[in-house]
Design an enzyme around this catalytic site. Sequence first.
Site: not given
Lengths: 200, 290
Positions: B163, B178
């Site tokens: 994502y 992330k």
Amino acid sequence: MGLHGMSAHWLTGRAALVAGEGEAGDIVAAALLAAGASVARCDPAGDHDTAAASLAATGLPVSILVHAGQSPSSVPAHEISPTSWRDALALELDSRFFLAAALARQCIAQKSPASILFLASPEQAGGAAQAAAGGALQNLVKTLAVEWARDGIRVNAIVSRHVPHPQGEAQRNSLGALAAYLSSDYAAYITGALMGLDEV
Amino acid sequence: MSETLMVEPPPFESPPFPATMLAGQVAFVTGGGSGMGLGMACALAQAGAAIAVVGRSVERAREGVRAITATGGTAQAVVADVRDEAQVAAAFDAAEALLGPVSILANNAGGNFPVLAEKMSSNAWKAITQIAIDGTFLCSAEFARRRIAGGLGGAIVNNSAQYIWTGFPGDAHSAAAKAAVAGMTRAMARDWAGHGIRVNCVAAGFFPHAASTTAVQPEAMPQLDAMIPAGRTGRMREFGWISTFLCSPLAAGITGEVLMIDGAESLRRALLSPAFVPPRERAEIWGYTA
């Protein structure tokens, strides 16, 4: 153990078609062979009607397709003739799509899995034709990966400025190893991915 | 409905790499005691690396060690909070005393849970972002200083997520963390290319494990499988193997790369989708139904 020895069983019993001449196609064809696949080569050019014939001409149950494309040209946009524009797009985009679709039709009908891998230069590696074909190819990979996901057909690309001419032995080995790995069932969950080599 | 042709990876007992490929190497695996970190650790051990299982909880690290040794691997537990520079340095010292010079670093330490951004506490934001961002930075910098001082190369693999290109509603902390990890991957690859240190990253989709959502709700599994274009969630061994590939001599020419492995989950689109439900009105924040 040499590097090729490490991958010796990845593609045992599989048949691959590598479209395109040049260094990248040669390196990947050798790596697929070392990984246990039968390998046929074909001309990278082709259209909707000749793609199925290219697959049939191998005489092999092809389940791995690698299209190596060609080196990008950097002619300024206003100096590209309409003919060379169309030729570049036909080779770098159309022929890739037609071969992939021909293999997919065959594998869907036979209910057999397949891996399709494009070797390509990034959009910014050449002139306008490369930018158009490179951008198109990257989004095509993401689209085909989803369309054929439930048929067990994976679609990926190695997109790198080094694809036409890998630099040094490490990069040549890694191009071959990555292509063989992505073509194998070890990469069964990798689809729709765009992977480079060393763009830093 | 037509049937799904689902391709499974070979079983764990048939790995892609020889058991001697990483012989003599030591891998420092943060968050290696459970989940995806343990998945990476098992695959690295299977290829011959000795593993330092690094975590905040010694019990969990020891559980990881037991899982690795049960498959024939070599591993030792090392305790550290990756957000603390001194603890990171001490953990490298401890790992090197137990196993020898660390030549591979796998940055896995991280956490995640659904929470609405406007309701996120300062602690929640800081915990998730700093374990992944600061932890990856501190461990990578410590690793690189040691490898550069010895004139030795090395390989780093970071655990990111699929994502990072789209964001993920209800996941502001982890979406930010992330993506930071993926960005750092490219920058550090550039910084250390001249020292023979390669830095790559795996952007993974959903790989169920004992500590993930499906372990709590096993009945959710068929729904997850059906949602993903590939027809299934990921198997931990295929995540471990591609991570190991990136740390191996086979990938000597690959650095600064982010490899997505998600069964095309993040690429799924349709012109018509169910009506948009704002995360705060959903039955579950990460779900889609009101």
